[in-house]
Structures are given as C-alpha cells and as structure tokens.
Design a protein around this motif. Structure first.
Motif, PDB file in Angstrom:
ATOM      1  N   TYR A  61     -17.660  35.657  22.725  1.00  0.00           N
ATOM      2  CA  TYR A  61     -16.223  36.493  22.735  1.00  0.00           C
ATOM      3  C   TYR A  61     -16.333  37.568  21.418  1.00  0.00           C
ATOM      4  O   TYR A  61     -16.657  37.168  20.238  1.00  0.00           O
ATOM      5  N   ASN A  62     -16.220  38.726  21.715  1.00  0.00           N
ATOM      6  CA  ASN A  62     -16.446  39.849  20.978  1.00  0.00           C
ATOM      7  C   ASN A  62     -15.228  40.195  19.889  1.00  0.00           C
ATOM      8  O   ASN A  62     -15.365  41.155  19.038  1.00  0.00           O
ATOM      9  N   ASN A  63     -14.242  39.535  20.081  1.00  0.00           N
ATOM     10  CA  ASN A  63     -13.026  39.631  18.784  1.00  0.00           C
ATOM     11  C   ASN A  63     -13.417  38.897  17.879  1.00  0.00           C
ATOM     12  O   ASN A  63     -14.318  37.938  17.490  1.00  0.00           O
ATOM     13  N   LEU A  64     -12.549  39.155  16.646  1.00  0.00           N
ATOM     14  CA  LEU A  64     -12.631  38.359  15.481  1.00  0.00           C
ATOM     15  C   LEU A  64     -14.024  38.425  14.903  1.00  0.00           C
ATOM     16  O   LEU A  64     -14.438  37.345  14.029  1.00  0.00           O
ATOM     17  N   GLU A  83     -22.724  40.919  11.501  1.00  0.00           N
ATOM     18  CA  GLU A  83     -21.388  41.725  11.708  1.00  0.00           C
ATOM     19  C   GLU A  83     -21.010  41.267  13.221  1.00  0.00           C
ATOM     20  O   GLU A  83     -19.877  41.480  13.619  1.00  0.00           O
ATOM     21  N   THR A  84     -21.844  40.827  14.242  1.00  0.00           N
ATOM     22  CA  THR A  84     -21.287  40.525  15.528  1.00  0.00           C
ATOM     23  C   THR A  84     -21.291  39.064  15.998  1.00  0.00           C
ATOM     24  O   THR A  84     -20.786  38.697  16.967  1.00  0.00           O
ATOM     25  N   LEU A  85     -21.498  38.238  14.947  1.00  0.00           N
ATOM     26  CA  LEU A  85     -21.501  36.752  15.106  1.00  0.00           C
ATOM     27  C   LEU A  85     -20.950  36.010  13.913  1.00  0.00           C
ATOM     28  O   LEU A  85     -21.619  35.617  13.005  1.00  0.00           O
ATOM     29  N   ASN A  86     -19.603  35.915  13.851  1.00  0.00           N
ATOM     30  CA  ASN A  86     -18.887  35.314  12.632  1.00  0.00           C
ATOM     31  C   ASN A  86     -18.612  33.810  12.755  1.00  0.00           C
ATOM     32  O   ASN A  86     -18.777  32.973  11.951  1.00  0.00           O
ATOM     33  N   TYR A  87     -18.208  33.198  14.037  1.00  0.00           N
ATOM     34  CA  TYR A  87     -17.865  31.995  14.396  1.00  0.00           C
ATOM     35  C   TYR A  87     -18.600  31.444  15.375  1.00  0.00           C
ATOM     36  O   TYR A  87     -19.084  32.013  16.107  1.00  0.00           O
TER      37      TYR A  87
END
Length: 228
Positions: free
Chosen positions: A137-140, A186-190
């Motif tokens: 999921y690319n949000n957040l 930057e693209t995988l925070n959680y």
C-alpha cells in the motif's frame, strides 16, 4: 445471505485502528490465530485475509462501505472465505497456484504481481506456501501487509520464520531478498504482519520496516533449521 456459524459474544473485540484508514481484526481461530487487516480507500476497500465470521465483524465492514477485494495472502488464510463472499459480495484475489483450494468460487488470480487500485498492489512472495503473497500500500510512506511471509520473532523483529510446514525455505529467503531490492527506506515505512502480532507488545505496526529488513543476515537465515 448465508447463516453465521460463529455468533458474537461479549468478548468480541472491535477492530483496532492501526494507521490512518487501516484496521486490524482480532486473531482468527479459523486461520490458526492469524490477523486480518482492512484498508478503507476511495478506490474500494480491501480486506486482507479472513477475520472471524461473526455479526460484529460483518457490521463493522458494512459500516465502512463494505469490501471490494478480499485478498488471501496464503492458503492458510482461507478461513470462511465462501461465507464472507456470500455475505459481502466481494471479489476474491489469490495467487494462481492456490486458487484450486477455492472450488466453486469465482476468484481473480495473478502470477507475479497485480495492481488492484492506484494505491495497492499484490506481490507474489513464494516460500511459506506456493502462492504466498504480500500486499503493498503506497500511502503513509509505504505499508507492506506480509501475511505469513514475514512475521515477528520473540524480540519483536520482522523475519521469515521456518517451520515444519514451510513449503520452500530458499524460495522464501529469495522472496525477502526481492522485497529488499524492490523497495527503499522512502517507499517502505511500515510492516503489518499476518500473525504473531502479540509480539508487537502494544504497538500496532512495525516502523522503519525497510531498515529492519535490510539489516537481516540472509545467509544466516538460509541456514536456519525449522521450528517444530
């Protein structure tokens, strides 16, 4: 609409708010204690794996606009899929190698990956099972719903866990390597794992997900013996 085999009780817990517009259901005994997630979005709501089939959960899902997609991240997450589809009129999504486990149901399959909304795509990550997959999921700042491909160990760190039922351990490590190569800090925070969520110790997600995965010793993991 089909009858409900599980009736709610006073112990039924409402889904938890994990992140903005993302909810987690209580572990489901039908899927060996797995955690199901629900993403509420303008392009259609996504249910990731099966929560317990009871009236409270159905009411919650309907109150948030229903379910467009039900993604099954692996064969062990099927649970009461047929009954959920009958009650919610949702589309079922599963990797093509495990679709045979849903005879008589209309399903959408994919091979390597499939974009289902502008903000969500499914990625094949074989190893735990032949058709194991994750949803990105690319949000957040990027959220990876990892099913049983990546779980928490007793220290609360995300890792692949080798068990006696693991389909193909080297492929699972290779799937992890692909994830590390595909994403960035930057693209995988959680990361939201599909089981072992008790090891979150009160937290609702794993933060700094990319950095934690990139720090894993893949060679050492490859040599790990199965947990019986």
């Amino acid at each position: 609409m089909c009858p409900l085999p599980q009736q709610p009780s006073h112990t039924t817990k409402s889904p938890r708010d994990v992140l903005d517009s993302i909810f987690a259901f209580s572990p489901n005994r039908d899927t060996l204690g797995a955690t199901s997630y629900f993403i509420v979005g303008n392009e259609g709501n996504i249910l990731i794996d099966c929560p317990a089939l009871d009236q409270a959960n159905l009411d919650f899902l309907r109150s948030h606009g229903g379910v467009k997609w039900l993604l099954l991240t692996h064969r062990g997450a099927i649970g009461k899929t047929a009954e959920l589809q009958q009650n919610l009129s949702c589309e079922i999504l599963i990797q093509e190698q495990e679709a045979y486990l849903l005879p008589g149901l209309t399903v959408t399959t994919f091979t390597q990956e499939l974009t289902i909304t502008p903000t969500a795509k499914v990625i094949w990550t074989p190893g735990h099972s032949p058709g194991s997959s994750c949803l990105y999921y690319n949000n957040l700042g990027g959220v990876l719903f990892s099913g049983r491909h990546l779980l928490l160990n007793q220290q609360g760190e995300p890792v692949p866990l080798r068990t006696a039922k693991t389909f193909h351990w080297p492929r699972q490590i290779n799937s992890l390597k692909t994830i590390i190569q595909t994403f960035t800090p930057e693209t995988l925070n959680y990361l939201c794992p599909g089981a072992n969520t008790g090891f979150l110790r009160g937290k609702r997600f794993i933060d700094q997900a990319y950095q934690r995965l990139a720090a894993l010793n893949l060679q050492a993991l490859l040599e790990t013996q199965a947990i019986l």
